[in-house]
Design an enzyme around this catalytic site. Sequence first.
Site, PDB file in Angstrom:
ATOM      1  N   HIS A 270       0.794  -1.232   0.000  1.00  0.00           N
ATOM      2  CA  HIS A 270       0.000   0.000   0.000  1.00  0.00           C
ATOM      3  C   HIS A 270       0.836   1.298   0.000  1.00  0.00           C
ATOM      4  O   HIS A 270       0.686   2.161  -0.858  1.00  0.00           O
ATOM      5  CB  HIS A 270      -0.882   0.058   1.253  1.00  0.00           C
ATOM      6  CG  HIS A 270      -1.630  -1.186   1.580  1.00  0.00           C
ATOM      7  ND1 HIS A 270      -2.796  -1.536   0.951  1.00  0.00           N
ATOM      8  CD2 HIS A 270      -1.393  -2.175   2.485  1.00  0.00           C
ATOM      9  CE1 HIS A 270      -3.255  -2.666   1.466  1.00  0.00           C
ATOM     10  NE2 HIS A 270      -2.422  -3.071   2.394  1.00  0.00           N
ATOM     11  N   ASP A 271       1.654   1.450   1.039  1.00  0.00           N
ATOM     12  CA  ASP A 271       2.154   2.787   1.369  1.00  0.00           C
ATOM     13  C   ASP A 271       3.116   3.431   0.364  1.00  0.00           C
ATOM     14  O   ASP A 271       3.022   4.647   0.131  1.00  0.00           O
ATOM     15  CB  ASP A 271       2.790   2.768   2.766  1.00  0.00           C
ATOM     16  CG  ASP A 271       1.742   2.585   3.854  1.00  0.00           C
ATOM     17  OD1 ASP A 271       0.555   2.824   3.576  1.00  0.00           O
ATOM     18  OD2 ASP A 271       2.109   2.206   4.975  1.00  0.00           O
TER      19      ASP A 271
END
Length: 349
Positions: A270-271
């Site tokens: 995700h990040d």
Amino acid sequence: KIPVWLDCDPGHDDACAILLAAYHPPINLLGVSTVHGNAPLSKCTVNALRVLEAIGKPEIPVLPGASKPYCRTVHTAPDIHGASGLAGTDLLPEPSRYALTHCNAILEIKEALFAQPKGKAWLVATGPLTNIALLFAVFPSLADHIAGLSIMGGAIGSDFTHISMGQPYLDISGTAHPRSGNRTPFAEFNIWADPESARSVLQNPVLRPKTTLIPLDVTHQAYATPKIQDMLLNGINGPTRLRRMFNELLMFFAHTYAEVFGLADGPPLHDPLAVAAILSCHSDPNFEIEFDDSGGERWDVDVILEGEQVGRTVITRSENGQGVRIPRTLDLDKFWRTLEDCMAAADEV
Ligand code: BDR
Ligand code: CA
């Protein structure tokens, strides 16, 4: 270079976001602040220090921010990230320094961003939005000063990108809801962990047109598959200590994602996508990672604060074009190649 401040809760994928922000050539990482989230604040802070140590950037300032959400109790994610927040490897070094606890994170972020020319600096948030909400509540004029805010958070729903997040969820009355969240059937973790802060950030009228939101619908296109993990482990310079460390972290992350979500393809990273998303706004074709927002779609985002759907992000098309940018896809090949380049650059240090 693009000046960037990273606010995070490391976190396996946050660790990759730190690597990307620290080593991608067009980015100048000004500092890192931490927030409660994947683990309690003290652990996230030590993890940020350890990751920066491991990648050869011990000089980047680390400031602990909020240890709890605006008005709720803290909930961490040990089922996904382990009790430490960054479980799965013994190769993370002990930090050679302490976080800057004598300074206030909010003040330091404000100082660092105002020190940059107007319209230059980016803020990237990869944890719950408590620090970010406080920052703009205390220093509202900062919203006008920064170039942009990029957030990993939220879950839109299967019709946005046609990515399936699992079987529909049946509520107590037997009604079926498409499953879009990861912390609840409706909500993504970063937003769910402090929905009041998320709402105040996503509805700030000055920030909205400069905000990019990277929801699960996008991050669930970036699976660190065994092939990707192998590429990052072996790279151009073989399985160095750093590569083995990231590989062990990714294997742990893959394992928990398989256990909790039944995802066999590898964990979604995700990040780092929230870091990558800022590059599509500063086109240098060599370093750009293209995100497709269907020609400039803009969205008004609401966050549900009560009831079973608490933490859900609900979007409607922005009438005046002043809403949040939510890309739908990205150039994944370029993203993985960029992460590999950053790994190789960190290996040289
Ligand atoms: C987000 O929650 C955390 O577990 C990850 O670090 C990421 O920021 C995904 O929902
Ligand atoms: Ca995170």
